[in-house]
Each structure stands twice: as C-alpha cells, then as structure tokens.
Design a protein around this motif. Structure first.
Motif, PDB file in Angstrom:
ATOM      1  N   GLU A 130     105.736  71.645  90.562  1.00 30.92           N
ATOM      2  CA  GLU A 130     106.240  72.833  89.869  1.00 30.92           C
ATOM      3  C   GLU A 130     106.694  73.885  90.868  1.00 30.92           C
ATOM      4  OE1 GLU A 130     104.906  75.064  85.906  1.00 30.92           O
ATOM      5  OE2 GLU A 130     103.477  75.329  87.527  1.00 30.92           O
ATOM      6  N   GLU A 131     105.945  74.061  91.931  1.00 34.89           N
ATOM      7  CA  GLU A 131     106.272  75.069  92.930  1.00 34.89           C
ATOM      8  C   GLU A 131     107.590  74.751  93.630  1.00 34.89           C
ATOM      9  OE1 GLU A 131     103.995  76.530  96.847  1.00 34.89           O
ATOM     10  OE2 GLU A 131     102.800  76.715  95.030  1.00 34.89           O
ATOM     11  N   SER A 132     107.856  73.453  93.838  1.00 39.65           N
ATOM     12  CA  SER A 132     109.086  73.037  94.522  1.00 39.65           C
ATOM     13  C   SER A 132     110.245  72.806  93.560  1.00 39.65           C
ATOM     14  CB  SER A 132     108.832  71.747  95.312  1.00 39.65           C
ATOM     15  OG  SER A 132     108.474  70.683  94.442  1.00 39.65           O
ATOM     16  N   GLY A 133     109.990  72.951  92.232  1.00 38.96           N
ATOM     17  CA  GLY A 133     111.033  72.737  91.245  1.00 38.96           C
ATOM     18  C   GLY A 133     111.395  71.276  91.047  1.00 38.96           C
ATOM     19  N   GLU A 134     110.465  70.356  91.367  1.00 45.23           N
ATOM     20  CA  GLU A 134     110.765  68.919  91.299  1.00 45.23           C
ATOM     21  C   GLU A 134     110.010  68.209  90.180  1.00 45.23           C
ATOM     22  OE1 GLU A 134     109.724  67.718  95.269  1.00 45.23           O
ATOM     23  OE2 GLU A 134     111.725  68.149  96.029  1.00 45.23           O
ATOM     24  N   ASN A 192     110.767  67.779  87.098  1.00 42.54           N
ATOM     25  CA  ASN A 192     111.613  66.981  86.209  1.00 42.54           C
ATOM     26  C   ASN A 192     112.530  66.019  86.953  1.00 42.54           C
ATOM     27  OD1 ASN A 192     110.715  68.068  83.715  1.00 42.54           O
ATOM     28  ND2 ASN A 192     111.883  69.923  84.129  1.00 42.54           N
ATOM     29  N   THR A 193     112.330  65.870  88.259  1.00 42.36           N
ATOM     30  CA  THR A 193     113.120  64.900  89.011  1.00 42.36           C
ATOM     31  C   THR A 193     112.567  63.499  88.763  1.00 42.36           C
ATOM     32  OG1 THR A 193     111.702  65.141  90.955  1.00 42.36           O
ATOM     33  CG2 THR A 193     113.636  66.589  90.819  1.00 42.36           C
ATOM     34  N   ALA A 194     113.301  62.490  89.248  1.00 48.69           N
ATOM     35  CA  ALA A 194     112.870  61.101  89.029  1.00 48.69           C
ATOM     36  C   ALA A 194     111.492  60.858  89.639  1.00 48.69           C
ATOM     37  CB  ALA A 194     113.898  60.146  89.624  1.00 48.69           C
ATOM     38  N   HIS A 195     111.294  61.276  90.896  1.00 45.20           N
ATOM     39  CA  HIS A 195     109.987  61.017  91.523  1.00 45.20           C
ATOM     40  C   HIS A 195     108.902  61.896  90.914  1.00 45.20           C
ATOM     41  CE1 HIS A 195     111.068  64.568  94.009  1.00 45.20           C
ATOM     42  NE2 HIS A 195     109.771  64.715  94.165  1.00 45.20           N
ATOM     43  N   GLY A 196     109.282  63.073  90.381  1.00 47.07           N
ATOM     44  CA  GLY A 196     108.305  63.915  89.695  1.00 47.07           C
ATOM     45  C   GLY A 196     107.780  63.248  88.442  1.00 47.07           C
ATOM     46  N   ASN A 217     127.389  65.370  90.537  1.00 49.39           N
ATOM     47  CA  ASN A 217     127.319  64.487  91.707  1.00 49.39           C
ATOM     48  C   ASN A 217     127.089  65.241  93.009  1.00 49.39           C
ATOM     49  OD1 ASN A 217     129.789  65.692  91.989  1.00 49.39           O
ATOM     50  ND2 ASN A 217     130.933  63.828  92.463  1.00 49.39           N
ATOM     51  N   ASP A 218     126.708  66.520  92.910  1.00 49.28           N
ATOM     52  CA  ASP A 218     126.381  67.308  94.100  1.00 49.28           C
ATOM     53  C   ASP A 218     124.855  67.361  94.239  1.00 49.28           C
ATOM     54  OD1 ASP A 218     125.713  69.469  95.850  1.00 49.28           O
ATOM     55  OD2 ASP A 218     127.722  70.285  95.592  1.00 49.28           O
ATOM     56  N   ALA A 219     124.315  66.662  95.238  1.00 49.20           N
ATOM     57  CA  ALA A 219     122.856  66.550  95.381  1.00 49.20           C
ATOM     58  C   ALA A 219     122.199  67.906  95.615  1.00 49.20           C
ATOM     59  CB  ALA A 219     122.520  65.604  96.536  1.00 49.20           C
ATOM     60  N   ASP A 220     122.837  68.746  96.441  1.00 47.81           N
ATOM     61  CA  ASP A 220     122.261  70.068  96.706  1.00 47.81           C
ATOM     62  C   ASP A 220     122.218  70.908  95.434  1.00 47.81           C
ATOM     63  OD1 ASP A 220     121.840  69.536  99.385  1.00 47.81           O
ATOM     64  OD2 ASP A 220     123.827  70.254  99.981  1.00 47.81           O
ATOM     65  N   ARG A 221     123.266  70.795  94.610  1.00 51.08           N
ATOM     66  CA  ARG A 221     123.309  71.558  93.364  1.00 51.08           C
ATOM     67  C   ARG A 221     122.231  71.070  92.398  1.00 51.08           C
ATOM     68  NH1 ARG A 221     128.861  71.146  91.140  1.00 51.08           N
ATOM     69  NH2 ARG A 221     129.320  72.644  92.776  1.00 51.08           N
ATOM     70  N   VAL A 222     122.036  69.756  92.350  1.00 56.47           N
ATOM     71  CA  VAL A 222     121.009  69.184  91.473  1.00 56.47           C
ATOM     72  C   VAL A 222     119.634  69.722  91.864  1.00 56.47           C
ATOM     73  CG1 VAL A 222     119.813  67.055  90.823  1.00 56.47           C
ATOM     74  CG2 VAL A 222     122.311  67.099  90.915  1.00 56.47           C
ATOM     75  N   ARG A 223     119.341  69.727  93.167  1.00 60.88           N
ATOM     76  CA  ARG A 223     118.037  70.202  93.633  1.00 60.88           C
ATOM     77  C   ARG A 223     117.890  71.708  93.423  1.00 60.88           C
ATOM     78  NH1 ARG A 223     118.862  66.627  98.302  1.00 60.88           N
ATOM     79  NH2 ARG A 223     117.737  64.708  97.927  1.00 60.88           N
ATOM     80  N   ASP A 224     118.973  72.442  93.675  1.00 60.66           N
ATOM     81  CA  ASP A 224     118.918  73.894  93.511  1.00 60.66           C
ATOM     82  C   ASP A 224     118.692  74.248  92.054  1.00 60.66           C
ATOM     83  OD1 ASP A 224     119.208  76.592  94.592  1.00 60.66           O
ATOM     84  OD2 ASP A 224     121.059  76.666  93.445  1.00 60.66           O
ATOM     85  N   ALA A 225     119.393  73.555  91.137  1.00 62.48           N
ATOM     86  CA  ALA A 225     119.217  73.810  89.702  1.00 62.48           C
ATOM     87  C   ALA A 225     117.801  73.476  89.265  1.00 62.48           C
ATOM     88  CB  ALA A 225     120.231  72.994  88.893  1.00 62.48           C
ATOM     89  N   ALA A 226     117.200  72.453  89.896  1.00 57.72           N
ATOM     90  CA  ALA A 226     115.827  72.058  89.538  1.00 57.72           C
ATOM     91  C   ALA A 226     114.830  73.167  89.841  1.00 57.72           C
ATOM     92  CB  ALA A 226     115.443  70.778  90.281  1.00 57.72           C
TER      93      ALA A 226
END
Length: 586
Positions: free
Chosen positions: A142-146, A148-152, A436-445
């Motif tokens: 939660e702190e890293s915003g991950e 809802n990611t696949a590995h999360g 398809n922008d990995a940085d944007r996906v992570r930033d939005a997360a």
C-alpha cells in the motif's frame, strides 16, 4: 520531589513515550526511503532497549491487543475486493498459495532436520517459517502503491491462503504432540465443519443483514453510531472466526468482502481508517517491544545469522514456485522478496508447539526472536529486489488481465485519459484501463489507479483484456497513426463496440469519422471553447448569452465536420466565422 505514579498514570506515561519515540523515528525513516513500518519497528526496539526489555510486564499482551490493527487492515482490504474478484483469484489462492506453504515448509523443515532436530520439531519449524507477515507485506504494497499490481495480487493471494491454513497447521501441531494419538478423526472433522459453518454464517450475514443495518443506522444521522457499528461488525466477524479456531484477520476480511458491493462501503471505510492506521502502527511497535532481549543476547550469533538466511532460502523457494506456476521473472522476484520475512502466525504456531510438548520454551523463544528480527529487517531486505529484476524493455511489467472488469475500456491514460475517466468513475462505472507506458502505469498506481500494462495495437493484448465484452472503447492516445491502428484492431475483434476517440486535429477527426466510429473530439477543441467563453464573460457579456454563442459554434463545427467527411476539406467553410458578425438592424 518524589514522583509516585499509580497504575493508570504509568500506562499514560508509557503511551506518551511510545508516541514521542514514534514521532521521532517514523518521519525520519520515511524521509530516507525506508518506510513507516521500519520506523515503527525501530521505535518499539528502542523503547525496549531503554527499559532493558522491561517496558511492560507482559509485552506479548500488547502485541496480541495491537493485532486489532491487522484485523482492521484486512477488513479494509476486503472492502476493496468484490466477491467476483475474489473468485477470479482462486487459482492463485489455492494453487500458488498451497504450494508456497508446502514448498517453503519442506525446504526449511529439511534444513532443520539436517541440523539434527527431530521430524516433528522440523515439521513445525518448517511450516511456521513458511508463513509471512500479512501486516508487513500489505502495508509495504500500500505504501508503494503496488497493492493492485500483478505481483501485489499474487502476494495477497498467498497471504490469504496462509490465513486459511492456520486451522490445519494448528491441528498438525496437536497431532504431533506426545499425546496426539488421543485425538480422533471425528473431532477433527467437527472442528473443520465448525470453521466452514462460521464462514457460511458470515457470508449470509453480509449478504442479507449488513446493508439493511447500515441503511437503518444512517437514518439516525449520527456519525458516532455509524463508526461504532462499523467497528462492531469487524469485532463480531473476528471473534466468530476465533471461536472456531481460525484467525481474527480472516473473519474481518470476509466481512469486508461482503460489504464491498454495499452502498455504504465508502462511509464504513472512512470510519474505520483512523483506527486502522493507529492500531497497525501500534502492532509494529509491539513487535519491537515483544522482542526478548535476553534471548537475543544469549543467542545473538544464531538469531542474526538465521533470520537473513531463512529469508534468503524462503525467497529462492517462492521465486522457484512462482516461476513453475508460469509467472514472469520480475513478478516472481517482487513476490518472493516481499514474502520472504516470517509472520505473526509464527508466534501462534510456536507457542502452540510448546503447549503441545513438541519442543521446549527455550527453542520457542529463539524461533520467535528469529521471526521478530526477520520482520524488523523485512523492509531492508525488500530493497534488494531491484538488483534481481530484469532490465529488458519487454519485461518491465509482467501483466495479469484476470481482474479486468466493466463494459468500458480506456486505452491510453495520459493527461487526456485521466480526465475522461473521472465522470465515468463518478457515475459508478467499472472501467478497464490499458496503457503501454510502464512508468505511467507505476506512477498511476501510487494514486490508487489499477492500470493494465499493454499495447492496444496488439490483438493478443486486446483479447487478453477481454475486448469482446466491452460495449464502449475510449481511445485517448495522442499519435494519429496509433489511434487509427487501434481502431482497426478493435473493429476486427468486436465490431459491435462503440468507439470514442481523441483526435489530433481536424484532419484526423475527419479521418476517424470516415471509419464509422461513434464520436471523436479534438484534444484542444473544448478547452479552447471554454477559454473563449470565459473571455466573453470577462469583457462583460452575460453568462447565458456567452453560453449561447459557444453552443452555436459547437453546432456549426459539428455540421461542418460531417460535411467534410462526405466531401473535402473545403466543405462547409461557410459555417466558419472569418470576421465580426454584426447584429442585423431592426
């Protein structure tokens, strides 16, 4: 002057000390990038050192009490996870989760056996150390915003299975007891039946009683009663699960899932949130306080070597299992490093082993110290994960499309797509978002968005996202050729989908309408009209009159665009104002 404190005053002073130390360490640890969790843990260890391990008469009671933070944490997670999403995770829960517990238990238990421990002792050590800390892992995600990611989601599935596994694991400890032969199969089946019945009761209560209850209480318009009722639901669910031998956290999680589709979900979450943060911080402090410093001092070489060694072995094992289940390298690395620490259920399991006579209290104290140390260094250990990640561009993000939902698909989540999503979310629509922008996906997360990583120009990606079920697709990409290519793929895969697209300019809009899409908007058109409206108002035009002019221009532009689609670029040019329009004389 001699100060004499009664019991209550002493408790207040202890609470004040914990608050002061936490206020010192937590901001510092967050500032240097190590996270709030390690700050709380170090706060507890520091107070423990200051009082030579005698801060409280029974620090384990504080740890047990503060587990309410984990209970509330799992409840909030459940609120964000609908039953349908939980069903989609069943493969990871009962597949990946089961093999993680068995695999880690076998490897660590085998190592214990090699060190000379008996089979029963090795089995308990292996299974106890196979468990990870739900509180630490989910807080870090939660702190890293991950989260809802696949590995999360993989990590959460494994943790959920571990919570479910606590009942059979405690049963195994009982069976390994020297008096284990007196336990009959009938009693074991009764215990299992009670656990299943309790889960059934929670599901029925959540489905038929909770929403009407909150609807009735909401009519009182009393904030305090809504907060009390939310806490009451959590406590009831936790105690019911505890009564049948399962974990408190499992009960609160099920209650949360049952409220996930309730219209009162957001209000309940807002009421719970302050308590969740407070108790979760207290839990991590209590872990540091409950560390038996005397045991650590007497056995410090064993503990300080064993904790990181077990974490490394566990990470390697989890990585191997994740890869065998078809997970890509980066997903497997993040999952394995995140789950490498030992968990709070280890305290329960090793304590039960002492009661059952499987091993003595000294070994239990050493094992519990190893668990505590592993939890304390977990945030540091996870920092090593990037060293093992693949740097290959195609492996930046390993995506999982199992949780796609809704009937609307947005492709492209830059500044345009983000604004487009807001009215749809506000109306209550579930949306699948692809970028398809990995940085944007992570930033939005980090802001809580669930963005699926993938190229919308690829038919296999669209198919994986479930293109055939979407009734509306919104294309927010800023490159005309990319947008055109995506439209072609969508119309080939789902000709019935309504397509709404962002166009680069007027020429591109004409091209898009010629492809028979539902609607197109130029990226600067509406913002330019809004600015023009404000200028009219600013120079003294009445707001309603200004709006009439804007609507007239909008209609003229639409009619001209349709004429251009059928004709050429010069069609409808008479609809464009090229000089001031003077009012006709009366």
């Amino acid at each position: 002057m001699e100060l004499n404190f009664n019991h209550m005053e002493l408790m207040f002073l202890q609470a004040l000390l914990l608050i002061v130390v936490s206020c010192l360490f937590v901001p510092v640890f967050k500032r240097i990038g190590l996270g709030a969790i390690l700050g709380f843990l170090v706060s507890g260890i520091t107070v423990n050192l200051l009082f030579s391990g005698k801060f409280a008469e029974h620090p384990e009671e504080l740890l047990h009490f503060s587990e309410f933070g984990v209970v509330l944490f799992l409840f909030v997670i459940g609120l964000e996870l609908k039953p349908s999403e939980l069903w989609n995770m069943r493969k990871d829960i009962f597949g990946l989760g089961l093999f993680q517990v068995l695999g880690c238990g076998f490897v660590i238990g085998g190592a214990s056996l090699a060190l000379g421990y008996s089979v029963p002792v090795s089995l308990v050590i292996g299974l106890g150390m196979a468990l990870s800390s739900t509180a630490i892992v989910m807080s870090q995600l939660e702190e890293s915003g991950e989260k809802n990611t696949a590995h999360g989601k993989k990590s959460f599935s494994i943790l959920l299975f571990q919570d479910l596994a606590i009942v059979p694991l405690l049963l195994i400890v009982t069976l390994l007891s020297p008096s284990g032969e007196s336990i009959d199969t009938q009693q074991s089946l009764i215990n299992l039946g009670m656990a299943i019945s309790a889960i059934g009761i929670l599901i029925l209560v959540g489905k038929y009683l909770l929403d009407p209850l909150f609807k009735l209480l909401a009519k009182t318009r009393t904030q305090e009663i809504m907060t009390a009722s939310a806490l009451g639901v959590v406590i009831f669910a936790a105690m019911l699960m505890d009564a049948v031998g399962m974990s408190y956290a499992m009960g609160s999680f099920i209650a949360g899932v049952m409220l996930a589709e309730s219209s009162y979900r957001h209000e309940v979450e807002a009421n719970i949130e302050p308590f969740r943060g407070l108790f979760l911080g207290l839990f991590f402090i209590a872990v540091g306080l409950s560390l038996d410093l005397q045991i650590v001092v007497q056995n410090w070489p064993i503990i300080l070597l064993a904790a990181p060694a077990v974490m490394l072995v566990k990470a390697i094992t989890i990585y191997t299992i994740a890869r065998l289940f078809g997970n890509a390298h980066n997903n497997s690395v993040r999952t394995s490093f995140g789950l490498a620490q030992l968990g709070e259920f280890g305290f329960v399991l090793f304590g039960a082993a002492v009661v059952a006579g499987v091993f003595d209290s000294e070994l239990s104290s050493i094992l519990i110290a190893i668990v505590s140390v592993s939890m304390a260094i977990s945030p540091l250990f996870e920092k090593l994960a990037p060293l093992a990640l693949s740097k290959a561009p195609e492996d930046i993000i390993d995506e999982d499309f199992n949780d796609t939902k809704g009937e609307v698909l947005i492709i492209g989540f830059g500044r345009f797509g983000q604004v487009v999503s807001q009215p749809l979310f506000s109306k209550g629509y579930d949306i699948t978002i692809l970028d398809n922008d990995a940085d944007r996906v992570r930033d939005a997360a980090t802001f809580g968005f669930r963005i699926h990583f993938g190229d919308g120009r690829r038919r296999d990606i669209l198919k994986a996202a479930g293109i055939s079920r979407f009734s509306a697709v919104i294309i927010c990409t800023d490159e005309p050729s990319t947008t055109n290519h995506i439209i072609k793929k969508i119309q080939a895969s789902n000709p019935n989908a309504k397509i709404f697209a962002r166009s680069y300019d007027r020429i591109h809009s004409i091209e898009l309408y010629s492809k028979d899409i539902s609607f197109s908007v130029r990226e600067t058109f509406d913002s330019a009209l809004e600015l023009s409206k404000q200028v009219l108002i600013g120079v003294g035009v009445d707001e309603n009159e200004a709006l009439d002019h804007i609507n007239d221009i909008r209609q003229r532009d639409k009619e001209r665009l349709m004429e251009q689609v059928k004709g050429d670029r010069y069609s409808g040019k008479d609809r464009v104002h090229i000089k001031a329009v003077k009012p006709e004389p009366l």
